[in-house]
Design a protein around this motif. Structure first.
Motif, short mmCIF file in Angstrom:
data_model
loop_
_atom_site.label_atom_id
_atom_site.label_comp_id
_atom_site.label_asym_id
_atom_site.label_seq_id
_atom_site.Cartn_x
_atom_site.Cartn_y
_atom_site.Cartn_z
N UNK A 19 0.83 -1.21 0.00
CA UNK A 19 0.00 0.00 0.00
C UNK A 19 0.87 1.26 0.00
N UNK A 20 1.95 1.26 0.76
CA UNK A 20 2.83 2.42 0.82
C UNK A 20 3.52 2.65 -0.51
N UNK A 21 4.02 1.58 -1.14
CA UNK A 21 4.69 1.74 -2.44
C UNK A 21 3.72 2.30 -3.47
N UNK A 25 4.09 6.25 -4.98
CA UNK A 25 4.33 6.40 -6.41
C UNK A 25 3.17 7.09 -7.13
N UNK A 26 2.12 7.45 -6.38
CA UNK A 26 0.99 8.15 -6.99
C UNK A 26 -0.11 7.25 -7.51
N UNK A 27 -0.04 5.95 -7.20
CA UNK A 27 -1.12 5.03 -7.57
C UNK A 27 -2.18 5.06 -6.48
N UNK A 28 -3.36 4.55 -6.81
CA UNK A 28 -4.45 4.54 -5.83
C UNK A 28 -4.14 3.56 -4.69
N UNK A 29 -4.65 3.87 -3.53
CA UNK A 29 -4.52 2.98 -2.39
C UNK A 29 -5.46 1.80 -2.58
N UNK A 32 -6.85 -2.76 2.74
CA UNK A 32 -5.93 -3.76 3.31
C UNK A 32 -6.42 -5.20 3.16
N UNK A 33 -7.72 -5.43 3.35
CA UNK A 33 -8.27 -6.79 3.19
C UNK A 33 -8.14 -7.26 1.75
N UNK A 34 -8.42 -6.37 0.81
CA UNK A 34 -8.32 -6.73 -0.61
C UNK A 34 -6.87 -7.07 -0.95
#
Length: 146
Positions: A19-21, A25-29, A32-34
């Protein structure tokens, strides 16, 4: 390249690092379960480390035979512009060439100028082949695109 501070490792990051990466990098979050459900189903993945810290990644998902998709290609902004996205793509395409059947269809979504990177690895614009990429985000507003 003995002094190369970058190391590419086969595998997938933890949910938190994934999620942090993405967001760095500007991608959507991603939920966490997914992410926890998705990451173990990766066909092949790589994580790029800089002095032990994860700074990039890429994954291949698919059915293992007829269809594959390259996803989650990202490099932390502080490390962009050094050919690291190319290194990630090279590792992923090498694995596809090694293990995927010759008739397999490999797709990806190219955001902005990333298309130039993907073209170097043999990817072509589907629109020139009378195809268009389409998507749907589950949980999106019904009728949003009507």
């Amino acid at each position: 390249m003995d002094n190369d501070p970058y190391e590419l490792c086969v595998g997938v990051p933890s949910v938190d690092v994934f999620r942090r990466l993405r967001t760095d990098a500007g991608l959507s979050d991603k939920d966490p379960e997914a992410a926890a459900r998705a990451l173990p189903n990766t066909w092949h993945g790589v994580v790029l480390h800089h002095e032990g810290e994860p700074v990039g990644m890429g994954r291949i998902i698919g059915d293992g035979g007829t269809a594959f998709q390259i996803v989650d290609i990202c490099v932390h902004p502080a490390h962009q512009g050094k050919g690291l996205g190319k290194r990630i793509m090279a590792a992923l395409t090498e694995e596809l060439e090694r293990r995927a059947p010759a008739t397999a269809y490999v797709s990806l979504i190219a955001d902005g100028p990333a298309r130039h990177l993907y073209e170097k690895f043999g990817f072509a614009d589907t629109a020139t082949h009378d195809s268009i990429g389409m998507y749907r985000v589950m949980g999106g507003t019904p009728g949003l695109f009507e």
